[in-house]
Design a protein around this motif. Structure first.
Motif, PDB file in Angstrom:
ATOM      1  N   ILE A  53      -0.366   3.237   0.704  1.00 25.97           N
ATOM      2  CA  ILE A  53      -0.437   1.948   1.415  1.00 25.97           C
ATOM      3  C   ILE A  53      -0.249   0.696   0.456  1.00 25.97           C
ATOM      4  N   TYR A  77      -1.305  -2.811  -1.490  1.00 28.76           N
ATOM      5  CA  TYR A  77      -2.678  -3.248  -1.894  1.00 28.76           C
ATOM      6  C   TYR A  77      -2.652  -4.502  -2.313  1.00 28.76           C
ATOM      7  N   ILE A  89      -6.441  -1.134  12.824  1.00 25.36           N
ATOM      8  CA  ILE A  89      -6.456  -1.081  11.451  1.00 25.36           C
ATOM      9  C   ILE A  89      -6.956   0.367  10.855  1.00 25.36           C
ATOM     10  N   PHE A 136      -9.685  -0.595   1.492  1.00 29.02           N
ATOM     11  CA  PHE A 136      -8.547  -1.794   1.878  1.00 29.02           C
ATOM     12  C   PHE A 136      -8.368  -1.421   3.507  1.00 29.02           C
ATOM     13  N   PHE A 177      -5.816  -2.414   6.688  1.00 33.95           N
ATOM     14  CA  PHE A 177      -4.408  -2.809   6.976  1.00 33.95           C
ATOM     15  C   PHE A 177      -4.253  -2.378   8.196  1.00 33.95           C
ATOM     16  N   ARG A 203       1.852   1.142   8.219  1.00 33.06           N
ATOM     17  CA  ARG A 203       2.095   2.556   7.331  1.00 33.06           C
ATOM     18  C   ARG A 203       3.495   2.922   6.894  1.00 33.06           C
ATOM     19  N   SER A 219      -3.128  -6.345   3.039  1.00 32.02           N
ATOM     20  CA  SER A 219      -4.409  -5.499   3.316  1.00 32.02           C
ATOM     21  C   SER A 219      -5.454  -6.402   2.716  1.00 32.02           C
ATOM     22  N   TRP A 220      -6.557  -6.016   3.353  1.00 34.48           N
ATOM     23  CA  TRP A 220      -7.910  -6.742   3.119  1.00 34.48           C
ATOM     24  C   TRP A 220      -8.708  -5.935   2.389  1.00 34.48           C
ATOM     25  N   CYS A 221      -9.173  -6.544   1.251  1.00 36.58           N
ATOM     26  CA  CYS A 221     -10.132  -5.742   0.392  1.00 36.58           C
ATOM     27  C   CYS A 221     -11.669  -5.817   0.855  1.00 36.58           C
TER      28      CYS A 221
END
Length: 1767
Positions: A431, A433, A579, A628, A630, A635, A649-651
């Protein structure tokens, strides 16, 4: 400190006792005081103490012989019956032996007894006192105590002993005046005991203290004794000195002492020193106080000294520390140094600022691009600290459970260093990051960095995430487009529902063209971004796309290990797209998430489970889970149509904790360091404030922490939980939001290691700061009254009373802006800073002012929007006024000031007004006196003002120091004016018109000067007259020089200075004159001259006689010139042999003071001696005196000519009887001298002047005895008004001749009066006539040195009175007057001529001058020889004995047989030889060589006066004198000189020139009464007349024809006179003329009758005036009418008889013999009165007394009394 104790001295025993305690018993009494009398040692006093009535007390008196010989003595018993001893008997004491004498005391009553026992020796008597005393209280202590010097309000002390020397127990009490007190102030002392008393001195006023303290002691009857307490109190003076660099912000007026620490790193401590200097001579205690401020204030400044003592003339060092806590904060504090008594307060301002780290990243994003799954990539991230303060940093990421990891996620970054960090990207899923990581820095805001990268696998290849995508994402997020998945955004973009901006980001199309532009992403504040995340705080900068709950979880105690419940996680999708959530796998971690990957539909949630699988008991577990989220569409890159729609992406992170401690087991003890501030940084109310906190794990085990936010909801802490591995640290950020200005307390519980017992409570304070400004004086500013147009400035202080800086701005009304101003008008006030501002008040009219000013304060903020401000009002009060200045003394006289010197004084300026005055002074100079006005007008100003401008406060005074430096000997007047300075008139030129007079200062420039007031001679010069001595030494010229102003060259050296490098010094003066010591034979006595120096000036004068050697500098031998000129050798011989000497050579004379100086010349070498001597007056004249003296051989005939020129007295042309004048010759040798005047040039002058004798020498030859002065008489008769010169040789028989130039000046009497010339010639100021000097050994003095009779007519007598004073107190003197020449003996008379004057007695001597003959100048030197009567009597006695012996030796014969007995030659009688007189030598008898004689032969032996040590002849004479008996010589007399000067005129010349003076003189032999024959017939007189009268001399030189003509003319004239009867009648009438001087001895009627006779041609015998006694005849007629007719005949006969008798008396009174008799009677009468007055029998100055006699009984006058007749 040691104290000085005055009074009774302490012996060594007492000194040893001072260490034994306060009260002590003395071991023994003082040793008895003993005395030694002629070798006998015995006690002076024997005392009995403690005796009782009825008992005998025995004491022993010990006598010891301390002499080396045996002593014998006896004694007498005491006189009273109370003391007795053994019966007196002789005592013999050998050397060193003692005798004990018992003495018994037997009292009969209770009282004190005193007696004595007397001892007698051959040398005298001595006694021993016997004293029995009663027991009494008595204290002994010093009479005075000096305490150390003390500062006001300080304390000093000293001690002194108090000893009980009485026999009773004594109680004492002290009465001590303030500011002294005693410790103890009362007490009790046993007999012989003593105690130490402390005196404490605590003054409140600075002064000298000298007070008496009283000690009361005793029993029933109190006694007192005082002690003087002396002390000195002074005010201390402390000065604060700040060392180091000066502070730029020092403001004028107040806060002058500023200690600046500069910028100090946070958390560190800096120490600086401040020195307090004590400028006084006393120790000064002081205390240091800090200003009182709110409690919330964190004192970053500290001082360890709160009070101390500054030693006298020393210093005290204060150490002030600065420990700042808040980065960027400016700190200000004030310390006040207060001396004791608050006499002096000095404010010390301390300032400093706090600096922290400045950490930055070189890049704020790290791009890993893309890598394949299973690979890792490392990038470098540089972090720098540009500050010099070390920085603690921490990246908030757990590298163990994250795809991104740093090699050094936390650490310390030293100052000014850069660190390269290694960031590793190790993906676990294919993915993209992206994680935004915060870097926390202690004492600094956090820093954010973006880590992003993409992972590809064989199957999944997502779009590669790049930096532009992040930028577009943030822009799209602001515009609300990121909640849509990329596929939807692509469709909207195709459909036109979205557009792309110029940067490539998406945006909604505007509805209308004028719509607002699309929103742009703005970087938010990092601290706000850190806290406003929507989790820690309820606020979030942006709404979250994906959220996880919970973010933090504590599993707590997980026991047993296999029964741990999993944690459910809930992940919520807030977007509108599907997501996928992928959790990062962490192998080896005890925490696992299940499932690892999961899809979540839009706006839905999904559950995950966190499994905890611990493996160890009693351990701590902590981790951070990373996931993460997304969009699923991302993808594969093929799903992305538009690059701008890619969303990173969101952490998601979850912090987890757990422990496996058993219940009984203790958790690990955390070892840590916590750095946390006490207060939050100050902010305004309703504003967030932040601070950082540092927790360091100093142990070796893991530390877990958690903060209970619920316990303190007002404070936000991030992170709230976590773990710290060993050696690392955790940085926390805390935030609070104060809502008001009230102080708020915050307590945060920080639990460590999951154990409640390890909870640390963190206490914090916060407070909102308002805009608080403090105005001095409650907002009132008062100005003193100011002069109109001038400015008055005052310092006014404002203070920021908050912890935040503020900006202030003053606003003054526009109408008041010209009257009022402030500086600075705006500025920044740092926290707690006080600023002194200068306010200026300038009134423009005479009135009172009430003004207002506003100050606006606001926060210092970078926000462009104007923040809220607060205003304060200031009330200003002032007044405009007018004023004047005056001087306390309008006239100031500086007196006499030395020219070239300076005189300083102060002018006191007074300002009586209510306002201060700024003045400027100007000076105008006026010089008056004997000078040229044009010349002195250009002189520079001789008055200097210390300051010409200044300010005088209201109702006060100012001192202006002035310095006068006169440059001339003139009178100076300085007018000082003033003007008031205003802004329009600031200098002297602009205030010229407004100047007003202030005061006047006068001074007189003077030079130090003196004069020669008297001179006298002795030794070889004793025969020189006073007038001749005055001329020899040119003393008139010297006095004239001294009266002049010195030239600048004379002031080259103002004081005596050694300035010459050669033997003959340079001369800087043009004033030269001779000091002629005359001449004397070799070996004679030195010539001594005494000069009396009198300071006739008004300032002290220092004088010095400088010989050439006194002016020469001391030089090295190599610098001296080896070759000397003859002149230098001559001077060296004179100085080495001290031929000339002056004693004293220098001195100082105060005004009016006199001092005598002795000058001497020794006659040791034949020849003429010359020596230049410089008379130097300090700051005055330099006069070169040429000392000269002549020494001749013994048998040389020598006349000493003082000069080769002689000036006669000026004579008026046409004078009928020119006066005789005198030229003096001094015989300086030891032989009589014959002189002769060669008259050839005189005859030549006469021939050139028509045979008129211009110069006539009356004594062309003569003889002068040795050591005396001879006179040559001259007549100078000028023919015309000019100068006559003649060179006349004077020949000396057997000596050297001399050529003398005689000068005479004739003048026109019509132009210059003869009276003026005569008064100049005979002025008494030629030399002083009063005696002031005496030579050593002089026993008598004359009251006058000279008598000036002035101008007198011929044939009259002039008398003067001189007193001869015997100044000896014990010896009578004999005097005898001597007149030098026979001519002087005829005209001068002295009465008495000789006599005896008793000690201390004065005898009047009458000097009478009766000139006879022609007119002349009389200048006679009378010599009075004075002998000591005792020496004269001794001389006569010795002379008689010598003469008897001479007669005896005349008949003596000597037997010369050789076989007679050998008798010794008798010695000559002692004391019979004398060394002074010279007598005739007697022929020596042949018996001198015989062997036997009774006495030495008689011999007259001349003994010249020889100087000691220079001739060997004295030895021979002494040997010869031992063999002969020299005739006694008379004692040497003391010669007193009296100069008599006068000028006699012929009667007709005197009458014509001095008509008003003529009646004062009595003509003893009138010219008319002198027989005609007596004038010319007398042979001797005729010869004298011819010898003196120039007319007879000219007649003798006439030819025969001229003589015949003269004879014929005189024959005719005489024959005519003999035949003329009228001439005969005139001669008869002249015989009856009275003498005019004695007209007062006749009746008024007789004088009237005489006047009529003189007016009438009728002879006096016939002219009887009928109207005489008219009034008296009328009375007689009335009386005759009253009487009977029978008496008429009798009365007429009596009247005729009285008239005839009166006429006979008048005829008799007109006879010259009668007039001479009356004059003689009056003269003797006056002499008798003066003699009686000198003896004290008559007081001439007594007031007259009137004695009233009783009236006589009235009776009827029958017979008229005859009128009284007057002689």
């Amino acid at each position: 400190m040691l104290a000085q104790v005055h009074g009774e001295p302490q012996n060594s025993d007492s000194f040893r006792k001072l260490c034994c305690g306060c009260v002590r018993k003395l071991s023994a009494r003082k040793a008895k005081k003993k005395g030694v009398f002629w070798g006998i040692e015995v006690a002076e006093t024997l005392r009995w103490r403690g005796w009782e009535l009825g008992k005998e007390v025995i004491k022993h008196l010990i006598l010891k012989n301390v002499h080396e010989k045996t002593q014998k003595l006896s004694y007498r018993c005491p006189s009273t019956r109370f003391f007795f001893t053994v019966f007196p008997q002789p005592i013999t004491l050998s050397p060193g032996m003692s005798l004990t004498l018992p003495i018994v005391f037997r009292p009969t009553e209770k009282r004190e007894y005193e007696d004595s026992i007397c001892f007698k020796k051959a040398e005298g008597e001595f006694s021993v006192t016997l004293r029995a005393t009663l027991p009494r209280p008595c204290l002994s202590f010093p009479a005075a105590v000096q305490l150390p010097i003390c500062a006001v309000h300080n304390v000093t002390e000293t001690t002194f002993p108090v000893r009980n020397v009485g026999d009773l127990v004594t109680v004492f009490a002290w009465e001590t005046p303030s500011p002294f007190y005693m410790i103890p102030d009362c007490g009790m002392l046993n007999p012989g005991a003593e105690c130490m008393v402390k005196v404490v001195f605590q003054p409140t006023v600075a002064m000298v203290y000298d007070v008496a303290a009283t000690c009361w002691y005793g029993g029933e009857e109190k006694q007192k004794r005082t002690i003087q307490l002396k002390a000195l109190a002074k005010y201390p003076y402390l000065r604060v000195s700040v060392t180091g660099e000066e502070y730029e912000g020092v403001q004028p007026g107040k806060f002058q002492d500023v200690l600046c620490f500069g910028s100090v790193p946070v958390g560190t401590t800096v120490e600086k020193r401040v020195e307090i200097f004590n400028m006084s001579v006393v120790d000064a205690p002081c205390r240091i106080e800090r200003t009182k401020d709110p409690l919330l204030r964190d004192h970053v400044f500290s001082c360890d000294v709160s009070h101390g003592v500054v030693p006298a003339n020393g210093k005290l060092v204060l150490c002030i520390r600065f420990q700042p806590q808040t980065v960027g904060e400016h700190s200000t504090d004030y310390f006040t140094i207060i001396s004791a008594g608050c006499l002096l307060q000095t404010v010390l301002k301390v300032v400093g600022s706090c600096k922290g780290p400045l950490v930055s990243l070189h890049q704020y994003s790290v791009d890993f691009d893309w890598i394949n799954l299973g690979e890792s990539l490392m990038q470098t991230l540089k972090i720098s600290n540009i500050s010099d303060v070390p920085a603690y940093y921490q990246f908030d990421i757990d590298g163990r459970g994250s795809v991104f990891s740093l090699d050094r996620p936390c650490g310390v970054l030293e100052g000014t260093t850069t660190l390269a960090l290694k960031v590793t990207f190790r993906p676990t899923h294919p993915i993209s990051y992206h994680r935004r990581v915060v870097c926390l820095v202690h004492h600094q805001e956090p820093i954010y960095v973006d880590f992003f990268g993409t992972c590809h696998s064989d199957i999944a290849k997502p779009a590669i995430l790049q930096a532009r995508h992040l930028s577009w994402y943030r822009t799209n997020m602001v515009r609300g487009l990121t909640f849509y998945p990329p596929d939807i955004l692509s469709v909207m973009l195709k459909d036109g529902k979205l557009q792309m901006d110029e940067k490539g980001a998406l945006m909604l199309p505007p509805k209308i063209p004028q719509d607002k532009p699309p929103k742009e992403y703005v970087e938010a504040n990092s601290i706000s971004e850190y806290f406003y995340d929507g989790v820690t705080s309820d606020l979030a900068l942006f709404p979250p796309h994906v959220s996880v709950s919970p973010r933090e979880y504590d599993f707590g105690c997980c026991m047993p290990l296999h029964k741990v419940e999993p944690l459910p996680l809930c992940v919520t999708n807030h977007t509108k797209g599907k997501i996928t959530v992928a959790w990062t796998l962490s192998h080896g971690s005890a925490f696992q998430v299940s499932p690892e990957i999961c899809d979540i539909p839009p706006l839905k949630s999904s559950a995950f489970r966190v499994l905890f699988q611990p493996t160890q008991l009693n351990s701590l577990y902590a981790a951070e889970l990373e996931g993460f989220a997304f969009y699923k569409v991302l993808r594969h890159y093929s799903n992305i149509e538009e690059d701008a729609s890619i969303c990173p992406s969101w952490c998601l992170t979850v912090r987890l904790r757990a422990h496996t401690y058993e219940a009984e087991r203790e958790h690990f003890i955390p070892q840590y360091i916590l750095d946390v501030p006490k207060t939050f940084p100050p902010v305004a109310p309703n504003t967030d404030t932040y601070c950082s906190m540092l927790l360091l794990n100093t142990g070796t085990s893991l530390i877990t922490f958690s903060v209970n936010q619920a316990a303190c909801p007002s404070v936000l802490v991030k992170p709230c939980s976590g773990h710290i591995i060993p050696g690392d640290h955790q940085i926390f950020f805390l935030s609070t939001h104060p809502v008001n200005t009230a102080s708020q307390q915050h307590v945060l519980p920080l639990q460590l290691n999951s154990c409640p017992g390890y909870t640390k409570e963190i206490a914090l304070q916060s407070c909102g700061e308002s805009l608080l400004l403090l105005l001095e004086g409650d907002g009132n500013l008062y100005f003193k009254p100011a002069y109109i147009g001038t400015s008055s400035t005052r310092m006014y202080t404002i203070k920021n009373c908050t912890r935040l800086p503020m900006v202030f701005t003053w606003k003054i009304h526009e109408s008041d802006s010209k009257i009022l101003s402030v500086s600075p008008a705006a500025g920044i006030l740092q926290p707690y800073e006080a600023m002194a501002q200068a306010w200026t008040f300038t009134p423009d009219k005479e009135t009172k002012y009430l003004l207002r000013a506003m100050v606006f304060v606001r926060r210092k903020s970078p926000d462009p929007v104007s923040p809220k401000s607060v205003r304060y009002a200031l009330r200003i009060v002032g007044e405009g006024a007018l004023g004047t200045i005056r001087a306390q003394k309008e006239h100031l006289d500086l007196g006499n000031v030395l020219v070239g010197d300076l005189q300083s004084c102060s002018i006191v300026l007074l300002n009586d007004g209510i306002c201060s005055l700024k003045y400027i002074l100007s000076v105008e100079q006026l010089i008056t006196g004997p000078c040229d006005p044009e010349e002195v007008r250009s002189d520079p100003l001789a008055l200097e003002l210390e300051h010409s401008r200044g300010t005088i406060p209201a109702r006060s005074k100012a001192f202006v120091q002035i310095t006068a430096r006169p440059a001339r000997r003139l009178h100076y007047t300085w007018s000082i004016k003033y003007a008031i300075c205003t802004p329009t008139a600031t200098d002297l030129a602009s205030t010229k018109e407004e100047q007003q007079p202030l005061c006047c200062i006068v001074a007189t420039g003077v030079y130090p000067t003196f004069c020669i007031a008297d001179a006298c001679s002795a030794g070889s010069a004793s025969g020189i007259s006073k007038l001749h001595l005055w001329r020899l030494f040119s003393l008139d010229t010297l006095n004239e020089y001294l009266r002049q102003d010195p030239t600048p060259s004379e002031l080259t050296y103002r004081v005596p200075t050694r300035h010459s490098t050669c033997l003959i010094p340079s001369v800087y003066t043009t004033l030269l004159l001779d000091f002629n010591f005359g001449a004397a034979p070799i070996g004679s006595e030195p010539t001594l001259v005494m000069l009396l120096l009198v300071n006739n000036g008004v300032v002290p004068v220092e004088w010095a006689f400088l010989f050439p050697s006194d002016q020469k500098m001391d030089m090295e031998h190599w610098a001296e010139d080896a070759e000397f000129s003859p002149h230098e050798l001559h001077q060296m011989r004179i100085q080495d042999n001290q031929l000339f000497s002056v004693s004293p050579k220098s001195g100082k004379l105060l005004p009016g003071q006199e001092e005598s100086v002795q000058l001497s010349h020794r006659h040791d070498f034949i020849g003429t001696d010359h020596l230049p001597v410089l008379l130097k007056v300090s700051y005055g004249h330099e006069i070169l005196l040429n000392f000269s003296g002549v020494t001749v051989e013994q048998d040389q005939r020598y006349i000493h000519f003082a000069s080769t020129k002689h000036l006669f007295t000026p004579i008026a042309i046409g004078t009928s009887h020119p006066p005789k004048q005198i030229y003096e010759l001094y015989n300086g040798g030891s032989m009589p001298v014959m002189f002769e005047v060669q008259l050839d040039n005189i005859v030549r002058i006469q021939e050139d002047n028509f045979q008129h004798p211009v110069f006539v020498c009356l004594t062309p030859r003569g003889e002068i005895p040795p050591g005396t002065t001879g006179h040559i008489e001259w007549i100078f008769s000028p023919l015309e008004a000019r100068m006559y010169l003649v060179d006349v040789p004077i020949h000396i028989l057997g000596g050297e001749s001399a050529l003398i130039t005689f000068q005479g000046i004739g003048y026109d009497p019509n132009t210059v009066g003869e009276t003026d010339t005569s008064s100049e010639v005979l002025s008494p100021s030629v030399f002083p006539h009063f005696t002031k000097l005496t030579v050593p050994g002089q026993a008598a003095t004359l009251s006058h040195h000279g008598i000036c009779l002035g101008n007198i007519p011929d044939c009259t007598k002039a008398s003067r009175l001189v007193f001869l004073n015997n100044i000896s107190e014990s010896k009578a003197v004999v005097f005898a007057w001597h007149i030098s020449t026979c001519k002087d003996k005829r005209v001068l008379q002295i009465a008495p001529e000789s006599g005896v004057v008793q000690p201390g007695e004065s005898i009047p001597c009458f000097i009478t001058l009766q000139p006879s003959g022609s007119a002349s100048f009389c200048s006679t030197d009378l010599v009075c020889e004075v002998y000591i009567q005792e020496s004269l009597v001794r001389y006569e006695r010795d002379l008689q004995e010598w003469e008897k012996e001479k007669e005896r030796q005349a008949v003596e014969f000597t037997i010369t047989e050789k076989d007679l007995g050998t008798k010794k030659k008798p010695k000559s009688p002692a004391g019979r030889s004398s060394d002074s007189a010279e007598t005739e030598n007697l022929p020596e008898s042949s018996a001198v060589i015989r062997k036997y004689k009774t006495l030495p032969p008689i011999k007259n032996h001349p003994m010249p006066n020889l100087p000691a040590g220079h001739f060997q002849r004295r030895l021979l004479l002494d040997k010869e004198a031992s063999r002969v008996w020299v005739k006694p010589e008379p004692p040497k007399p003391i010669l007193l000189h009296l100069g008599v000067t006068a000028r006699s005129y012929s009667i007709e010349d005197f009458f014509s020139n001095f008509t008003s003076e003529f009646p004062k003189y009595f003509l003893s032999r009138p010219f008319s009464d002198r027989p005609l024959e007596s004038k010319f017939v007398d042979g001797s007189r005729d010869r004298d007349r011819m010898a003196m009268d120039p007319k007879w001399l000219s007649l003798a030189a006439a030819s025969k024809q001229e003589l015949q003509i003269v004879t014929d003319i005189l024959t005719g004239v005489i024959r005519g006179l003999l035949e003329n009867t009228q001439f005969h009648d005139a001669v008869r009438r002249s015989l009856d003329e009275p003498i005019p001087y004695f007209s007062q001895f006749r009746y008024a009627e007789s004088a009237e009758l005489q006047d009529r006779r003189q007016c009438s041609t009728v002879p006096s015998r016939v002219s009887a005036s009928p109207d005489l006694y008219l009034e008296k005849d009328g009375e007689r007629k009335e009386m005759r009418q009253e009487t009977s007719p029978n008496n008429d005949l009798l009365e007429s006969w009596e009247i005729f008889h009285h008239k005839q008798l009166r006429e006979q008396k008048e005829m008799m009174s007109r006879q010259p013999a009668f007039g001479s008799l009356v004059e003689l009677v009056l003269e003797n009468t006056l002499r008798n009165i003066l003699i009686e007055a000198s003896h004290g029998e008559v007081v001439l100055t007594a007031r007259p007394r009137v004695i009233a006699l009783p009236p006589s009984p009235s009776r009827r006058i029958t017979n008229p009394a005859p009128p009284p007749s007057r002689a």
